[in-house]
Design a protein around this motif. Structure first.
Motif, PDB file in Angstrom:
ATOM      1  N   LEU A 126     -29.684 -96.575 -43.770  1.00 53.08           N
ATOM      2  CA  LEU A 126     -30.135 -96.767 -44.588  1.00 53.08           C
ATOM      3  C   LEU A 126     -31.202 -96.016 -45.131  1.00 53.08           C
ATOM      4  O   LEU A 126     -31.351 -95.721 -46.693  1.00 53.08           O
ATOM      5  CB  LEU A 126     -30.542 -98.716 -45.153  1.00 53.08           C
ATOM      6  N   HIS A 127     -32.726 -96.538 -44.529  1.00 49.85           N
ATOM      7  CA  HIS A 127     -33.959 -95.372 -45.389  1.00 49.85           C
ATOM      8  C   HIS A 127     -33.338 -93.854 -45.398  1.00 49.85           C
ATOM      9  O   HIS A 127     -34.188 -93.295 -46.609  1.00 49.85           O
ATOM     10  CB  HIS A 127     -35.157 -95.090 -44.336  1.00 49.85           C
ATOM     11  N   ALA A 128     -33.123 -93.952 -44.596  1.00 51.73           N
ATOM     12  CA  ALA A 128     -31.902 -91.699 -44.682  1.00 51.73           C
ATOM     13  C   ALA A 128     -31.130 -91.699 -45.984  1.00 51.73           C
ATOM     14  O   ALA A 128     -31.572 -90.589 -46.445  1.00 51.73           O
ATOM     15  CB  ALA A 128     -32.012 -91.516 -42.957  1.00 51.73           C
ATOM     16  N   ALA A 129     -30.304 -92.424 -46.181  1.00 48.70           N
ATOM     17  CA  ALA A 129     -29.219 -92.641 -46.586  1.00 48.70           C
ATOM     18  C   ALA A 129     -29.710 -92.392 -48.689  1.00 48.70           C
ATOM     19  O   ALA A 129     -28.944 -91.806 -48.705  1.00 48.70           O
ATOM     20  CB  ALA A 129     -27.888 -93.541 -46.270  1.00 48.70           C
ATOM     21  N   SER A 177     -47.206 -98.490 -47.244  1.00 49.92           N
ATOM     22  CA  SER A 177     -46.583 -96.915 -47.183  1.00 49.92           C
ATOM     23  C   SER A 177     -45.815 -96.507 -48.183  1.00 49.92           C
ATOM     24  O   SER A 177     -45.077 -97.594 -48.777  1.00 49.92           O
ATOM     25  CB  SER A 177     -45.787 -97.146 -46.051  1.00 49.92           C
ATOM     26  N   GLY A 178     -46.180 -95.397 -48.402  1.00 51.06           N
ATOM     27  CA  GLY A 178     -44.641 -95.303 -49.306  1.00 51.06           C
ATOM     28  C   GLY A 178     -43.390 -94.368 -48.822  1.00 51.06           C
ATOM     29  O   GLY A 178     -42.888 -93.713 -49.608  1.00 51.06           O
ATOM     30  N   ASN A 179     -43.455 -94.640 -47.482  1.00 59.27           N
ATOM     31  CA  ASN A 179     -41.854 -94.073 -46.473  1.00 59.27           C
ATOM     32  C   ASN A 179     -42.094 -94.868 -45.968  1.00 59.27           C
ATOM     33  O   ASN A 179     -42.032 -95.620 -44.995  1.00 59.27           O
ATOM     34  CB  ASN A 179     -43.143 -92.726 -45.590  1.00 59.27           C
ATOM     35  N   ASP A 180     -40.211 -95.886 -45.866  1.00 59.69           N
ATOM     36  CA  ASP A 180     -39.596 -96.597 -45.980  1.00 59.69           C
ATOM     37  C   ASP A 180     -39.616 -96.012 -43.802  1.00 59.69           C
ATOM     38  O   ASP A 180     -39.613 -97.005 -43.285  1.00 59.69           O
ATOM     39  CB  ASP A 180     -38.334 -96.972 -46.309  1.00 59.69           C
ATOM     40  N   ASP A 181     -39.220 -95.075 -43.861  1.00 61.14           N
ATOM     41  CA  ASP A 181     -38.707 -94.906 -42.620  1.00 61.14           C
ATOM     42  C   ASP A 181     -39.787 -95.091 -41.781  1.00 61.14           C
ATOM     43  O   ASP A 181     -39.551 -94.921 -40.303  1.00 61.14           O
ATOM     44  CB  ASP A 181     -37.794 -93.399 -42.352  1.00 61.14           C
ATOM     45  N   MET A 182     -41.100 -94.830 -42.226  1.00 59.11           N
ATOM     46  CA  MET A 182     -42.293 -94.551 -41.459  1.00 59.11           C
ATOM     47  C   MET A 182     -43.276 -96.274 -41.144  1.00 59.11           C
ATOM     48  O   MET A 182     -44.339 -96.495 -40.904  1.00 59.11           O
ATOM     49  CB  MET A 182     -43.345 -93.505 -41.723  1.00 59.11           C
ATOM     50  N   THR A 183     -43.020 -96.838 -41.858  1.00 56.30           N
ATOM     51  CA  THR A 183     -43.590 -98.377 -42.070  1.00 56.30           C
ATOM     52  C   THR A 183     -43.489 -98.971 -40.979  1.00 56.30           C
ATOM     53  O   THR A 183     -44.912 -99.790 -40.833  1.00 56.30           O
ATOM     54  CB  THR A 183     -42.234 -99.108 -43.592  1.00 56.30           C
ATOM     55  N   LEU A 184     -43.153 -98.911 -39.637  1.00 52.23           N
ATOM     56  CA  LEU A 184     -43.221-100.244 -38.886  1.00 52.23           C
ATOM     57  C   LEU A 184     -44.280 -98.832 -37.853  1.00 52.23           C
ATOM     58  O   LEU A 184     -45.574-100.122 -37.531  1.00 52.23           O
ATOM     59  CB  LEU A 184     -42.085 -99.884 -37.399  1.00 52.23           C
ATOM     60  N   GLY A 185     -44.659 -97.728 -38.294  1.00 49.60           N
ATOM     61  CA  GLY A 185     -45.471 -97.457 -36.887  1.00 49.60           C
ATOM     62  C   GLY A 185     -47.109 -97.736 -38.416  1.00 49.60           C
ATOM     63  O   GLY A 185     -47.589 -97.308 -37.838  1.00 49.60           O
ATOM     64  N   PHE A 186     -46.833 -97.446 -39.295  1.00 51.72           N
ATOM     65  CA  PHE A 186     -47.808 -97.820 -40.648  1.00 51.72           C
ATOM     66  C   PHE A 186     -48.139 -99.327 -40.066  1.00 51.72           C
ATOM     67  O   PHE A 186     -49.359 -99.203 -40.392  1.00 51.72           O
ATOM     68  CB  PHE A 186     -46.918 -97.672 -41.784  1.00 51.72           C
ATOM     69  N   MET A 187     -47.607-100.229 -40.277  1.00 52.33           N
ATOM     70  CA  MET A 187     -48.310-101.273 -39.988  1.00 52.33           C
ATOM     71  C   MET A 187     -49.183-101.900 -38.986  1.00 52.33           C
ATOM     72  O   MET A 187     -49.843-103.015 -38.527  1.00 52.33           O
ATOM     73  CB  MET A 187     -46.817-102.272 -39.940  1.00 52.33           C
TER      74      MET A 187
END
Length: 297
Positions: free
Chosen positions: A238-241, A184-194
């Motif tokens: 933190l992902h967002a900030a 994943s290249g998007n921290d905020d989406m990694t849970l779904g990506f995994m």
């Protein structure tokens, strides 16, 4: 080949010069905190502002400090095929384990151009390649069918997918095979990506919270989805900030809160984060329970 939490390392500067001593300490801390791999001179490492001499020195120092303990995936992409080849060869000479190759930017090649680009890279250098798809920065996107053709090339081992389209994880898994590494290249989406078949992420947040990010990935890889969700909730602000202003300014500010001697310097045209961004980072660090300077145990 690559899995888990792989921070896209910031590059510390003092008066615009590469702060090698700080970088070595930073790499050592990342390994001690459980990061599964490291990416020097990616986007977060300000590769776009580095001259070739600095770019190659950062890779060299990272590899030297790591000493084989975790994989090093060096940023090597360019909008010029010949420049990307040069970067790959330089990274290989300095001991990198793989090359992160962003899709050519600005000139907007078509899908045939992308195929020829990667064909030329594998002909010129046998360093393993992780394709990097980030349409929001490159204004270029790679089709699933094109990626499947590139995945069949020798030494093309995976993708860092920052397209923001989670359905692609399944489509790419079917097209490229289950052994093709999807990060994943998007921290905020990694849970779904995994959950959909990804095996890790190349992360901005892991610069600041390497232990939490490593634990999150271990939970995902072990099928502990409840534990992963708890960590996602803890890390999400933190992902967002860290993208509340131009990256990597907020990440460097966050690191300066964790380590008082970590330099805030960025190279123009990047600038330090705004006051509003700093407040968002401070609140997110508090939410995540990350100790900051003056409040460390």
């Amino acid at each position: 080949m690559f899995r888990g939490s792989i921070p896209a390392l910031v590059t510390p500067f003092r008066d615009e010069a590469f702060a090698e001593d700080c970088y070595r300490d930073f790499v050592e801390w990342q390994i001690a905190e459980g990061s599964h791999g490291l990416v020097p001179v990616g986007t977060t490492g300000e590769s776009a502002t580095l001259i070739a001499e600095d770019h190659y020195r950062v890779i060299e120092v990272c590899v030297d400090q790591v000493k084989g303990r975790v994989p090093v995936i060096a940023g090597c992409g360019s909008n010029s095929t010949q420049s990307a080849i040069q970067n790959m060869q330089a990274a290989q000479e300095r001991g990198a384990d793989a090359a992160l190759i962003v899709l050519p930017y600005y000139n907007r090649p078509n899908q045939d151009g992308l195929i020829r680009h990667f064909e030329m890279l594998v002909e010129a250098c046998d360093l393993p390649i992780v394709v990097y798809n980030v349409p929001g920065r490159t204004v270029t996107d790679i089709n699933v069918e094109t990626l499947a053709r590139i995945a069949r090339l020798p030494n093309v081992v995976g993708i860092k997918d920052a397209s923001g389209q989670l359905a692609r994880v399944s489509a790419q898994r079917l097209a490229c095979g289950v052994d093709f590494v999807q990060l994943s290249g998007n921290d905020d989406m990694t849970l779904g990506f995994m959950a959909m078949g990804g095996v890790g992420s190349i992360s901005v947040t892991a610069n600041v919270a390497p232990r939490l990010c490593a634990d999150f990935h271990e939970a995902c890889l072990n099928g502990d989805w409840d534990g992963a969700l708890r960590l996602q909730d803890r890390l999400y602000p933190l992902h967002a900030a860290l993208f509340s202003d131009a990256s990597p300014g907020p990440a460097k500010y966050a690191l300066s809160r964790v380590f008082p001697d970590f330099p805030l310097d960025v190279r123009l045209p990047m600038t330090p984060p705004s006051d509003a961004s700093r407040r968002a980072v401070d609140a997110a660090l508090d939410h995540a329970g990350i100790a900051v300077a003056g409040n460390r145990a």
